[in-house]
Design a protein around this motif. Structure first.
Motif, PDB file in Angstrom:
ATOM      1  N   THR A  42       0.844  -1.188   0.000  1.00 14.42           N
ATOM      2  CA  THR A  42       0.000   0.000   0.000  1.00 14.42           C
ATOM      3  C   THR A  42       0.888   1.249   0.000  1.00 14.42           C
ATOM      4  OG1 THR A  42      -0.061   0.213   2.406  1.00 14.42           O
ATOM      5  CG2 THR A  42      -1.734  -1.225   1.377  1.00 14.42           C
ATOM      6  N   PRO A  43       0.313   2.407  -0.350  1.00 11.66           N
ATOM      7  CA  PRO A  43       1.092   3.643  -0.252  1.00 11.66           C
ATOM      8  C   PRO A  43       1.631   3.877   1.159  1.00 11.66           C
ATOM      9  CG  PRO A  43      -0.908   4.028  -1.518  1.00 11.66           C
ATOM     10  CD  PRO A  43      -1.011   2.642  -0.952  1.00 11.66           C
ATOM     11  N   ALA A  44       0.866   3.502   2.179  1.00 12.18           N
ATOM     12  CA  ALA A  44       1.311   3.727   3.556  1.00 12.18           C
ATOM     13  C   ALA A  44       2.518   2.869   3.903  1.00 12.18           C
ATOM     14  CB  ALA A  44       0.167   3.462   4.529  1.00 12.18           C
ATOM     15  N   TRP A  45       2.558   1.626   3.425  1.00 12.98           N
ATOM     16  CA  TRP A  45       3.719   0.781   3.713  1.00 12.98           C
ATOM     17  C   TRP A  45       4.938   1.227   2.921  1.00 12.98           C
ATOM     18  CZ3 TRP A  45       4.410  -1.528   7.993  1.00 12.98           C
ATOM     19  CH2 TRP A  45       3.316  -1.964   8.730  1.00 12.98           C
ATOM     20  N   LEU A  46       4.730   1.852   1.776  1.00 13.65           N
ATOM     21  CA  LEU A  46       5.853   2.472   1.058  1.00 13.65           C
ATOM     22  C   LEU A  46       6.385   3.649   1.870  1.00 13.65           C
ATOM     23  CD1 LEU A  46       7.723   2.778  -1.363  1.00 13.65           C
ATOM     24  CD2 LEU A  46       5.864   3.895  -2.598  1.00 13.65           C
ATOM     25  N   LEU A  47       5.493   4.433   2.457  1.00 11.04           N
ATOM     26  CA  LEU A  47       5.926   5.536   3.331  1.00 11.04           C
ATOM     27  C   LEU A  47       6.642   5.010   4.573  1.00 11.04           C
ATOM     28  CD1 LEU A  47       2.882   7.974   3.101  1.00 11.04           C
ATOM     29  CD2 LEU A  47       5.178   8.306   2.139  1.00 11.04           C
ATOM     30  N   ASP A  48       6.222   3.865   5.071  1.00  6.02           N
ATOM     31  CA  ASP A  48       6.907   3.246   6.203  1.00  6.02           C
ATOM     32  C   ASP A  48       8.370   2.993   5.841  1.00  6.02           C
ATOM     33  OD1 ASP A  48       6.970   1.573   8.800  1.00  6.02           O
ATOM     34  OD2 ASP A  48       7.523   0.085   7.279  1.00  6.02           O
ATOM     35  N   ARG A  49       8.609   2.422   4.680  1.00  5.90           N
ATOM     36  CA  ARG A  49       9.979   2.161   4.227  1.00  5.90           C
ATOM     37  C   ARG A  49      10.745   3.462   4.039  1.00  5.90           C
ATOM     38  NH1 ARG A  49       8.866  -0.567  -0.791  1.00  5.90           N
ATOM     39  NH2 ARG A  49      11.017  -0.124  -1.260  1.00  5.90           N
TER      40      ARG A  49
ATOM     41  N   LEU B 128      14.222   4.742   5.719  1.00  4.07           N
ATOM     42  CA  LEU B 128      15.312   5.151   4.826  1.00  4.07           C
ATOM     43  C   LEU B 128      15.843   6.531   5.216  1.00  4.07           C
ATOM     44  CD1 LEU B 128      17.105   4.695   2.360  1.00  4.07           C
ATOM     45  CD2 LEU B 128      15.243   5.606   0.944  1.00  4.07           C
ATOM     46  N   LEU B 129      14.956   7.455   5.568  1.00  7.97           N
ATOM     47  CA  LEU B 129      15.410   8.790   5.959  1.00  7.97           C
ATOM     48  C   LEU B 129      16.210   8.749   7.256  1.00  7.97           C
ATOM     49  CD1 LEU B 129      12.408  10.963   4.821  1.00  7.97           C
ATOM     50  CD2 LEU B 129      14.701  10.928   3.881  1.00  7.97           C
ATOM     51  N   LEU B 130      15.883   7.820   8.137  1.00  4.09           N
ATOM     52  CA  LEU B 130      16.707   7.629   9.341  1.00  4.09           C
ATOM     53  C   LEU B 130      18.090   7.112   8.967  1.00  4.09           C
ATOM     54  CD1 LEU B 130      14.019   6.225  11.747  1.00  4.09           C
ATOM     55  CD2 LEU B 130      15.491   8.198  12.210  1.00  4.09           C
ATOM     56  N   LYS B 131      18.153   6.205   8.002  1.00  6.02           N
ATOM     57  CA  LYS B 131      19.456   5.710   7.543  1.00  6.02           C
ATOM     58  C   LYS B 131      20.281   6.846   6.936  1.00  6.02           C
ATOM     59  CE  LYS B 131      17.932   0.991   6.520  1.00  6.02           C
ATOM     60  NZ  LYS B 131      17.739  -0.020   5.456  1.00  6.02           N
ATOM     61  N   VAL B 132      19.646   7.684   6.130  1.00  2.75           N
ATOM     62  CA  VAL B 132      20.345   8.826   5.521  1.00  2.75           C
ATOM     63  C   VAL B 132      20.917   9.726   6.613  1.00  2.75           C
ATOM     64  CG1 VAL B 132      20.015  10.964   4.173  1.00  2.75           C
ATOM     65  CG2 VAL B 132      19.018   8.799   3.366  1.00  2.75           C
ATOM     66  N   PHE B 133      20.082  10.057   7.599  1.00  6.86           N
ATOM     67  CA  PHE B 133      20.516  10.945   8.679  1.00  6.86           C
ATOM     68  C   PHE B 133      21.694  10.354   9.449  1.00  6.86           C
ATOM     69  CE2 PHE B 133      20.565  12.381  13.040  1.00  6.86           C
ATOM     70  CZ  PHE B 133      20.441  13.757  12.916  1.00  6.86           C
TER      71      PHE B 133
ATOM     72  N   LYS C 218      28.339   5.031   1.185  1.00  8.63           N
ATOM     73  CA  LYS C 218      27.045   4.452   1.577  1.00  8.63           C
ATOM     74  C   LYS C 218      25.974   5.533   1.634  1.00  8.63           C
ATOM     75  CE  LYS C 218      29.033   0.690   4.308  1.00  8.63           C
ATOM     76  NZ  LYS C 218      29.187   0.114   5.654  1.00  8.63           N
ATOM     77  N   TRP C 219      26.323   6.699   2.175  1.00 10.88           N
ATOM     78  CA  TRP C 219      25.376   7.812   2.268  1.00 10.88           C
ATOM     79  C   TRP C 219      24.883   8.216   0.881  1.00 10.88           C
ATOM     80  CZ3 TRP C 219      26.001  12.937   0.548  1.00 10.88           C
ATOM     81  CH2 TRP C 219      24.972  13.821   0.955  1.00 10.88           C
ATOM     82  N   GLN C 220      25.797   8.262  -0.101  1.00  7.70           N
ATOM     83  CA  GLN C 220      25.388   8.628  -1.466  1.00  7.70           C
ATOM     84  C   GLN C 220      24.388   7.622  -2.031  1.00  7.70           C
ATOM     85  OE1 GLN C 220      29.441   9.079  -3.117  1.00  7.70           O
ATOM     86  NE2 GLN C 220      28.811  11.155  -3.682  1.00  7.70           N
ATOM     87  N   ILE C 221      24.585   6.350  -1.752  1.00 12.94           N
ATOM     88  CA  ILE C 221      23.640   5.323  -2.212  1.00 12.94           C
ATOM     89  C   ILE C 221      22.288   5.521  -1.540  1.00 12.94           C
ATOM     90  CG2 ILE C 221      23.128   2.844  -2.157  1.00 12.94           C
ATOM     91  CD1 ILE C 221      26.223   2.417  -2.433  1.00 12.94           C
ATOM     92  N   LEU C 222      22.306   5.799  -0.240  1.00 12.34           N
ATOM     93  CA  LEU C 222      21.049   6.021   0.488  1.00 12.34           C
ATOM     94  C   LEU C 222      20.300   7.238  -0.051  1.00 12.34           C
ATOM     95  CD1 LEU C 222      22.328   5.249   4.093  1.00 12.34           C
ATOM     96  CD2 LEU C 222      20.710   3.867   2.772  1.00 12.34           C
TER      97      LEU C 222
ATOM     98  N   THR D  98      15.717   9.349  -3.420  1.00 11.97           N
ATOM     99  CA  THR D  98      15.175   9.948  -4.648  1.00 11.97           C
ATOM    100  C   THR D  98      14.340   8.942  -5.424  1.00 11.97           C
ATOM    101  OG1 THR D  98      17.053  11.464  -4.768  1.00 11.97           O
ATOM    102  CG2 THR D  98      15.798  11.128  -6.802  1.00 11.97           C
ATOM    103  N   ASP D  99      14.875   7.730  -5.571  1.00 13.32           N
ATOM    104  CA  ASP D  99      14.156   6.686  -6.312  1.00 13.32           C
ATOM    105  C   ASP D  99      12.840   6.328  -5.618  1.00 13.32           C
ATOM    106  OD1 ASP D  99      16.210   6.628  -8.145  1.00 13.32           O
ATOM    107  OD2 ASP D  99      17.113   4.788  -7.363  1.00 13.32           O
ATOM    108  N   MET D 100      12.882   6.212  -4.299  1.00  9.17           N
ATOM    109  CA  MET D 100      11.669   5.837  -3.567  1.00  9.17           C
ATOM    110  C   MET D 100      10.615   6.940  -3.667  1.00  9.17           C
ATOM    111  SD  MET D 100      11.284   4.292   0.282  1.00  9.17           S
ATOM    112  CE  MET D 100      12.497   3.016  -0.003  1.00  9.17           C
TER     113      MET D 100
END
Length: 194
Positions: free
Chosen positions: A102-109, A113-118, A140-144, A149-151
């Motif tokens: 669902t769109p909500a589970w995509l937002l969950d991911r 992901l934004l926590l990983k970036v931070f 690794k940060w550049q990949i995240l 962007t892709d997500m």
């Protein structure tokens, strides 16, 4: 999500009370709440990995994480309800493809992901880390960042395709069992201590 992450890290304390700046019940409120839960849980997960943590504290934090997982799922399902309301009038085409989440589970991911970036950026900027560590973390940060962007693109495309009836989604409630005293055998089984 980024506002939540930034505000959490002003104190960087898992016991900091949430101060959601968005109107209660709004979509933005739910997004902020969702990420706040994820951010606190991220740090709880760090704490339980301490090699010096006392067993009683570990158990208490593990139970807190279980409750947090349930709360996180509940908020994602509220976001699902929001999206169901948004698309209620859309009649999917007969050939509409079913999306796997669902769109909500995509937002969950995306929230995770934004926590990983931070946190990867924190490693890049870490004062006590050597150059090699910072370089590995920067790669690794550049990949995240690229994943972010892709997500975001995938989310936008999914929204557009649902809006035009080309794609559809179904909401399946998670039906978590481990916190439910009626479903977890360890919780509902008669006590051996009687």
């Amino acid at each position: 999500f980024e506002t939540s992450i930034e505000q959490y890290h002003l104190t960087n304390d898992v016991d900091t009370p949430i101060n959601n700046p968005f109107p209660n019940g709004s979509f933005e409120y739910l997004l902020y709440l969702k990420n706040w839960i994820d951010t606190v849980q991220w740090h709880l997960e760090d704490i339980i990995r301490s090699p010096t943590i006392a067993p009683q504290e570990l158990v208490a934090i593990k139970r807190r994480i279980d409750a947090s997982n349930q709360h996180r799922t509940d908020v994602v399902e509220q976001l699902d309800d929001y999206f169901l309301g948004c698309f209620r009038a859309i009649q999917p085409k007969e050939t509409a493809r079913l999306n796997s989440e669902t769109p909500a589970w995509l937002l969950d991911r995306m929230s995770i992901l934004l926590l990983k970036v931070f946190h990867m950026k924190e490693q890049v900027e870490r004062g006590d880390a050597d150059t090699e560590h910072k370089a590995r973390c920067h790669a690794k940060w550049q990949i995240l960042v690229e994943q972010r962007t892709d997500m975001a693109t995938c989310f936008d495309e999914l929204m557009a395709e649902i809006q035009t009836g080309v794609r559809r989604f179904k909401v399946y409630r998670q039906m978590k069992m481990y916190n439910d005293a009626a479903l977890n055998p360890v919780l509902y089984a008669p006590s051996a201590e009687k």
